[in-house]
Design an enzyme around this catalytic site. Structure first.
Site, PDB file in Angstrom:
ATOM      1  N   HIS A   1       0.824  -1.212   0.000  1.00  0.00           N
ATOM      2  CA  HIS A   1       0.000   0.000   0.000  1.00  0.00           C
ATOM      3  C   HIS A   1       0.855   1.258   0.000  1.00  0.00           C
ATOM      4  CE1 HIS A   1      -3.477  -2.453   2.013  1.00  0.00           C
ATOM      5  NE2 HIS A   1      -3.149  -2.898   0.808  1.00  0.00           N
TER       6      HIS A   1
ATOM      7  N   HIS B   1      -9.163  -2.350  -5.259  1.00  0.00           N
ATOM      8  CA  HIS B   1      -8.076  -2.626  -4.321  1.00  0.00           C
ATOM      9  C   HIS B   1      -7.055  -3.587  -4.925  1.00  0.00           C
ATOM     10  CE1 HIS B   1      -5.963  -2.779  -0.538  1.00  0.00           C
ATOM     11  NE2 HIS B   1      -5.810  -4.069  -0.770  1.00  0.00           N
TER      12      HIS B   1
ATOM     13  N   HIS C   1      -0.237 -11.117  -4.996  1.00  0.00           N
ATOM     14  CA  HIS C   1       1.104 -10.566  -4.849  1.00  0.00           C
ATOM     15  C   HIS C   1       2.170 -11.475  -5.466  1.00  0.00           C
ATOM     16  CE1 HIS C   1      -0.623  -7.595  -2.209  1.00  0.00           C
ATOM     17  NE2 HIS C   1      -1.084  -8.530  -1.406  1.00  0.00           N
TER      18      HIS C   1
END
Length: 304
Positions: free
Chosen positions: A77, A234, A261
């Site tokens: 983030h 997101h 990820h």
């Protein structure tokens, strides 16, 4: 030209997975320094490069580790915020093993960066231009990079929970798109996953204050979603943070299908393994205008 943050900014919060309190600050860095994390609670080598080859496989977040075994996790983030605000050089100091989750999005990081200001540096930007298709997959999940004149993200998700279901979104990340469209979208999970993680001693810092929880067709959070497609937004936020570990802005189209990820990191390894798939290109001042963060002003995005 390259950018750094004008003045240091500070954050305090809890880590999503470890549940530990953490203090973190972002400091200016010289041109060509890149983004580095520094563990202030570790004696000796606490410097950790924000690069794809520093990533250690972790299913729930992006974890960076140096040659001494010092690590910092859940960096995606803050990395997305730095990239989305056009910051090329910074030192991120933290007194623990995990970046504070704050509200589960990147908006607090973005707001602080814009308030502190962005300092232009006397050095050109070197970008990675994708020249041919690079693709990785694992079952139904895949990630692909293809040539494009600027960074684009195309993401698709498909969840059994009807509160999320199938979502698809495509965005060009130039001219402040990240700040306007993605930075306030929070991490999300299913109630069944929360129960399983808590039973396994994970997600110790998670709460409805820093994640959206869904259960079938129901959103558990009283306030609901910030966007009807907040979940896929997101995932795009995460993808930008993970792509930023290439170490330079990417000029190309990223297509993620159920990608996480680890998949995006695998894609970067595949890109760098093929010297014909990319080239390093020095951008002119005009070309820098297509990068994420170009032209941002702190008072433009009042929704933050």
């Amino acid at each position: 030209m390259q950018n750094t943050i004008r003045t240091a900014i500070h954050f305090t919060g809890v880590g999503l997975h470890h549940g530990r309190s953490a203090r973190m600050s972002i400091h200016p860095a010289m041109a060509n320094h890149g983004i580095w994390f520094r563990r202030t609670d570790v004696a000796g080598n606490g410097m950790i490069a924000a690069r794809h080859d520093s990533v250690e496989t972790s299913p729930l977040c992006t974890l960076l580790i140096n040659e001494a075994g010092v690590s910092v996790s859940t960096v995606e983030h803050v990395m997305a915020a730095l990239t989305g605000c056009g910051i090329h050089n910074a030192i991120v100091e933290i007194d623990g093993p995990e970046v504070p989750i704050l509200d589960g999005s990147a908006s607090d990081f973005v707001r602080a960066i814009l308030k502190a200001g962005i300092a232009r540096q006397d050095a050109p930007v070197h970008a990675l231009e994708v020249l041919r298709r690079v693709h990785v997959s694992d079952g139904a999940a895949s990630a692909t990079l293809t040539p494009a004149p600027e960074l684009e993200i195309d993401f698709s998700i498909d969840f059994a929970d009807r509160a999320i279901g199938q979502q698809h979104k495509v965005l060009r990340l130039s001219n402040g798109t990240f700040v306007r469209e993605l930075c306030d979208s929070r991490t999300f999970c299913r109630q069944s996953d929360v129960d399983a993680m808590h039973a396994a001693g994970k997600a110790l810092g998670g709460s409805l204050a820093n994640a959206v929880v869904v259960d079938g067709d129901r959103v558990v959070n009283p306030e609901g979603f910030r966007h009807t497609d907040e979940a896929v937004r997101h995932k795009m936020l995460d993808a930008l943070g993970d792509l930023s570990l290439a170490g330079a802005p990417i000029l190309g189209r990223y297509t993620g299908i159920r990608a996480g990820h680890a998949m995006t990191n695998k894609l970067l390894h595949a890109l760098f393994a093929d010297p014909l798939a990319y080239r390093v290109r020095t951008l002119t001042a005009a070309e820098c205008g297509i990068l994420p963060g170009a032209g941002l002003e702190k008072d433009v995005f009042t929704h933050l």
